[in-house]
Design a protein around this motif. Structure first.
Motif, PDB file in Angstrom:
ATOM      1  N   UNK A  86       0.866  -1.167   0.000  1.00 21.62           N
ATOM      2  CA  UNK A  86       0.000   0.000   0.000  1.00 21.62           C
ATOM      3  C   UNK A  86       0.910   1.226   0.000  1.00 21.62           C
ATOM      4  N   UNK A  87       0.810   2.061  -1.022  1.00 16.87           N
ATOM      5  CA  UNK A  87       1.480   3.355  -0.982  1.00 16.87           C
ATOM      6  C   UNK A  87       0.584   4.314  -0.212  1.00 16.87           C
ATOM      7  N   UNK A  88       1.068   4.782   0.921  1.00 16.04           N
ATOM      8  CA  UNK A  88       0.272   5.622   1.807  1.00 16.04           C
ATOM      9  C   UNK A  88       0.740   7.069   1.659  1.00 16.04           C
ATOM     10  N   UNK A  89       0.086   7.811   0.762  1.00 12.61           N
ATOM     11  CA  UNK A  89       0.443   9.207   0.535  1.00 12.61           C
ATOM     12  C   UNK A  89      -0.237  10.093   1.570  1.00 12.61           C
ATOM     13  N   UNK A  90       0.545  10.961   2.201  1.00 10.20           N
ATOM     14  CA  UNK A  90       0.021  11.835   3.246  1.00 10.20           C
ATOM     15  C   UNK A  90      -0.171  13.269   2.762  1.00 10.20           C
ATOM     16  N   UNK A  91      -0.181  13.456   1.454  1.00  2.00           N
ATOM     17  CA  UNK A  91      -0.248  14.806   0.895  1.00  2.00           C
ATOM     18  C   UNK A  91      -1.544  15.533   1.224  1.00  2.00           C
ATOM     19  N   UNK A  92      -2.627  14.786   1.450  1.00  7.69           N
ATOM     20  CA  UNK A  92      -3.911  15.448   1.726  1.00  7.69           C
ATOM     21  C   UNK A  92      -4.112  15.775   3.204  1.00  7.69           C
ATOM     22  N   UNK A  93      -3.215  15.306   4.047  1.00 13.56           N
ATOM     23  CA  UNK A  93      -3.198  15.752   5.443  1.00 13.56           C
ATOM     24  C   UNK A  93      -2.295  16.983   5.477  1.00 13.56           C
ATOM     25  N   UNK A  94      -2.827  18.112   5.065  1.00 18.06           N
ATOM     26  CA  UNK A  94      -1.977  19.259   4.734  1.00 18.06           C
ATOM     27  C   UNK A  94      -2.421  20.561   5.402  1.00 18.06           C
ATOM     28  N   UNK A  95      -2.921  20.451   6.636  1.00 16.39           N
ATOM     29  CA  UNK A  95      -3.409  21.653   7.312  1.00 16.39           C
ATOM     30  C   UNK A  95      -2.435  22.122   8.396  1.00 16.39           C
ATOM     31  N   UNK A  96      -2.266  23.443   8.465  1.00 14.15           N
ATOM     32  CA  UNK A  96      -1.605  24.044   9.619  1.00 14.15           C
ATOM     33  C   UNK A  96      -2.689  24.226  10.676  1.00 14.15           C
ATOM     34  N   UNK A  97      -2.597  23.485  11.751  1.00 12.34           N
ATOM     35  CA  UNK A  97      -3.675  23.435  12.734  1.00 12.34           C
ATOM     36  C   UNK A  97      -3.609  24.573  13.744  1.00 12.34           C
ATOM     37  N   UNK A 106       4.158  25.632  16.366  1.00  5.71           N
ATOM     38  CA  UNK A 106       3.162  25.409  15.321  1.00  5.71           C
ATOM     39  C   UNK A 106       2.761  23.951  15.386  1.00  5.71           C
ATOM     40  N   UNK A 107       1.489  23.679  15.161  1.00  4.30           N
ATOM     41  CA  UNK A 107       0.988  22.305  15.097  1.00  4.30           C
ATOM     42  C   UNK A 107       0.521  22.070  13.666  1.00  4.30           C
ATOM     43  N   UNK A 108       1.106  21.085  13.012  1.00  3.22           N
ATOM     44  CA  UNK A 108       0.851  20.902  11.582  1.00  3.22           C
ATOM     45  C   UNK A 108       0.642  19.427  11.254  1.00  3.22           C
ATOM     46  N   UNK A 109      -0.029  19.198  10.139  1.00  2.00           N
ATOM     47  CA  UNK A 109      -0.144  17.854   9.587  1.00  2.00           C
ATOM     48  C   UNK A 109       1.039  17.584   8.660  1.00  2.00           C
ATOM     49  N   UNK A 110       1.311  16.320   8.342  1.00  2.61           N
ATOM     50  CA  UNK A 110       2.548  15.981   7.626  1.00  2.61           C
ATOM     51  C   UNK A 110       2.612  16.457   6.191  1.00  2.61           C
ATOM     52  N   UNK A 111       1.464  16.711   5.555  1.00  4.54           N
ATOM     53  CA  UNK A 111       1.483  17.115   4.154  1.00  4.54           C
ATOM     54  C   UNK A 111       1.720  18.591   3.921  1.00  4.54           C
ATOM     55  N   UNK A 112       1.899  19.363   4.984  1.00  2.22           N
ATOM     56  CA  UNK A 112       2.172  20.800   4.847  1.00  2.22           C
ATOM     57  C   UNK A 112       3.555  20.997   4.227  1.00  2.22           C
ATOM     58  N   UNK A 113       3.638  21.861   3.234  1.00  5.58           N
ATOM     59  CA  UNK A 113       4.931  22.151   2.612  1.00  5.58           C
ATOM     60  C   UNK A 113       5.786  23.000   3.544  1.00  5.58           C
ATOM     61  N   UNK A 114       7.079  22.750   3.518  1.00  7.12           N
ATOM     62  CA  UNK A 114       8.016  23.506   4.348  1.00  7.12           C
ATOM     63  C   UNK A 114       7.870  25.005   4.099  1.00  7.12           C
ATOM     64  N   UNK A 115       7.849  25.407   2.828  1.00  3.96           N
ATOM     65  CA  UNK A 115       7.751  26.830   2.493  1.00  3.96           C
ATOM     66  C   UNK A 115       6.422  27.422   2.943  1.00  3.96           C
ATOM     67  N   UNK A 116       5.353  26.636   2.854  1.00  5.59           N
ATOM     68  CA  UNK A 116       4.035  27.103   3.282  1.00  5.59           C
ATOM     69  C   UNK A 116       4.040  27.420   4.771  1.00  5.59           C
ATOM     70  N   UNK A 117       4.661  26.546   5.564  1.00  4.40           N
ATOM     71  CA  UNK A 117       4.752  26.790   6.999  1.00  4.40           C
ATOM     72  C   UNK A 117       5.603  28.024   7.275  1.00  4.40           C
ATOM     73  N   UNK A 118       6.723  28.148   6.586  1.00  6.03           N
ATOM     74  CA  UNK A 118       7.618  29.288   6.806  1.00  6.03           C
ATOM     75  C   UNK A 118       6.905  30.606   6.540  1.00  6.03           C
ATOM     76  N   UNK A 119       6.131  30.649   5.478  1.00  5.06           N
ATOM     77  CA  UNK A 119       5.422  31.890   5.146  1.00  5.06           C
ATOM     78  C   UNK A 119       4.309  32.180   6.163  1.00  5.06           C
ATOM     79  N   UNK A 120       3.661  31.133   6.629  1.00  7.87           N
ATOM     80  CA  UNK A 120       2.567  31.331   7.584  1.00  7.87           C
ATOM     81  C   UNK A 120       3.083  31.859   8.916  1.00  7.87           C
ATOM     82  N   UNK A 121       4.173  31.311   9.419  1.00  7.72           N
ATOM     83  CA  UNK A 121       4.673  31.766  10.721  1.00  7.72           C
ATOM     84  C   UNK A 121       5.347  33.128  10.606  1.00  7.72           C
ATOM     85  N   UNK A 122       5.841  33.474   9.414  1.00  8.66           N
ATOM     86  CA  UNK A 122       6.461  34.791   9.214  1.00  8.66           C
ATOM     87  C   UNK A 122       5.455  35.911   9.459  1.00  8.66           C
TER      88      UNK A 122
END
Length: 454
Positions: A86-97, A106-122
């Motif tokens: 089973x390929x278990x893709x976690x891309x849709x678990x992508x929310x900054x909680x 920050x509390x995040x799900x695994x599918x969040x992009x690194x750059x997306x998190x960086x911009x949000x916390x900035x």
């Protein structure tokens, strides 16, 4: 196969369970070269923790292997499929909680992009420091899985230093919490640190509590050209021995400099045998840049160019960002990831150059010089079997060289499939057996990412 899909569909929507052969083929590999991939049975894209638990319970009941995946930007084959998995893709678990400026987490799900998190916390005046080169496309879950680093590690450290706690689904579907949300905490064994860098072999991360820092000032950089890699490495040692803490210190060898020149026409002298880039982001950055410039000149730099503002700094750092694309233009590449003590980096670069000469190959080296993490990039013609074989042998010799110099086979890319045999050499038989016992405690049936790392 039919039974597996039917069982998965009991608690998953049809759109989350994919069996189309073309889609499966596109998910078989990460970005590592020379790593085999099997034929997966199904791709699953869950959208909730409960759905991930269902997938793992089903896998355990049917004894089916599971390969967790993020954005598949990894360079070790850790996300490659195995037969019948089973390929278990976690891309849709992508929310900054949650972003909490008071507790700086920050509390995040695994599918969040690194750059997306960086911009949000900035937006809150904060920063998440780990910054892999693929930060625009790699996920936080993948960063946690490999223990990723980045350009700023010399000052700010790697992913493991910023993961305070995790929510993890175990092989049997149980959900566990590790770590904490507090600034301090030493209760029990540190399972959080154990899971960071485990490459999906111990559990599936579905949520992470990450430490944040106040956003630093914009970087001010300098570029120093050297007539030899030895001289550049001497400058690195002098900077660190002088008590400086750069926010970035990167080194490019002459092969890489010429490749960047050929691609971007940056006008760097062809006589440059090493280019050292140093940046500071603290309040005393102007004085620090001036002091490091003098250290570089004393070490033999032929030219030192300090930036006067952030725009000039960005122009200087552009050469480093173009390094891997420039080397990719020369042929097929294999990217090594060997870290050695800073004091032995000159020996590492000399050894790589000797290996390149011995096997008649182009090998460019880019390094996170501040922490001794070198990335020798072996360039070869994949259509030439003899040259391909020489490339593979040279890759192994580079890892052996790193171990002889007191280093490690991977500083930030992970083990995966690519370096599995080398991990045994680095750990030794007793260390390897202990790690296998840990794996068995978390995953007694061996269904989580089998064949990777150990």
């Amino acid at each position: 196969m039919t039974d597996l899909v039917d069982r998965l569909l009991r608690e998953l929507p049809a759109a989350a369970v994919v069996t189309d052969p073309d889609v499966l083929a596109s998910y078989r590999y990460d970005m590592a070269g020379f790593c085999a991939a099997g034929e997966p049975a199904v791709l699953v894209l869950p959208e909730s923790v409960e759905q991930v638990q269902h997938v793992l319970r089903t896998a355990t009941e049917l004894r089916v292997p599971v390969v967790p995946q993020g954005a598949r930007t990894g360079l070790s084959g850790a996300a490659n499929a195995v037969d019948g998995c089973i390929l278990l893709s976690l891309l849709k678990l992508n929310r900054i909680l949650e972003i909490d400026p008071v507790n700086r987490i920050a509390v995040v799900q695994p599918g969040v992009l690194n750059a997306e998190l960086s911009r949000a916390v900035a937006e809150h005046g904060l920063a998440y420091p780990p910054d892999p080169s693929s930060w625009e496309s790699c996920t936080i879950g993948g960063n946690i899985g490999t223990g990723a680093g980045g350009l700023c590690c010399v000052k700010y450290g790697v992913t493991s230093e910023y993961v305070l706690g995790l929510e993890v689904v175990l092989a049997d579907g149980q959900l566990i919490s590790t770590g904490r949300r507090t600034a301090k905490g030493v209760a029990g064994y540190d399972l959080t640190r154990l899971l960071v860098g485990s490459e999906g072999t111990l559990g599936v991360v579905v949520e992470a509590v990450l430490a944040l820092r106040p956003a630093p000032e914009p970087q001010l950089a300098l570029a120093a050209e050297f007539p030899s890699a030895d001289a550049a490495c001497e400058a690195v040692c002098e900077v660190m021995a002088g008590g400086f803490t750069p926010s970035l210190m990167e080194l490019m060898d002459g092969t890489t400099v010429r490749a960047v020149n050929a691609m971007a026409r940056m006008g760097l002298p062809e006589s440059t045998r090493a280019l050292l880039l140093v940046a500071f982001d603290g309040p005393g950055q102007v004085a620090e840049i001036a002091a490091v410039a003098e250290l570089c000149r004393a070490a033999g730099a032929s030219e030192v160019v300090p930036a006067e503002n952030q725009a000039e700094s960005e122009l200087l750092l552009q050469a480093r960002r173009l390094s891997l694309p420039a080397l990719d233009r020369l042929g097929t590449t294999m990217i090594d990831d060997v870290a050695v003590p800073r004091s032995r980096m000159a020996e590492m670069l000399r050894g790589v150059a000797e290996i390149a000469d011995r096997y008649a190959l182009t090998i460019g080296v880019v390094s996170h010089a501040g922490d001794g993490n070198t990335h020798p990039v072996v360039v070869f013609d994949a259509a030439d079997p003899a040259e391909t074989e020489r490339a593979k042998v040279s890759f192994d010799e580079i890892m052996a060289l790193g171990l002889r110099l007191g280093g490690t086979i991977t500083g930030e890319h992970g083990v995966g499939l690519l370096k599995r045999d080398w991990l045994a050499r680095e750990l030794g038989p007793v260390g390897l057996e202990l790690q296998r016992r840990v794996k068995a405690a978390f995953d007694p049936l061996g269904i989580l990412n089998p064949g990777k790392t150990l």
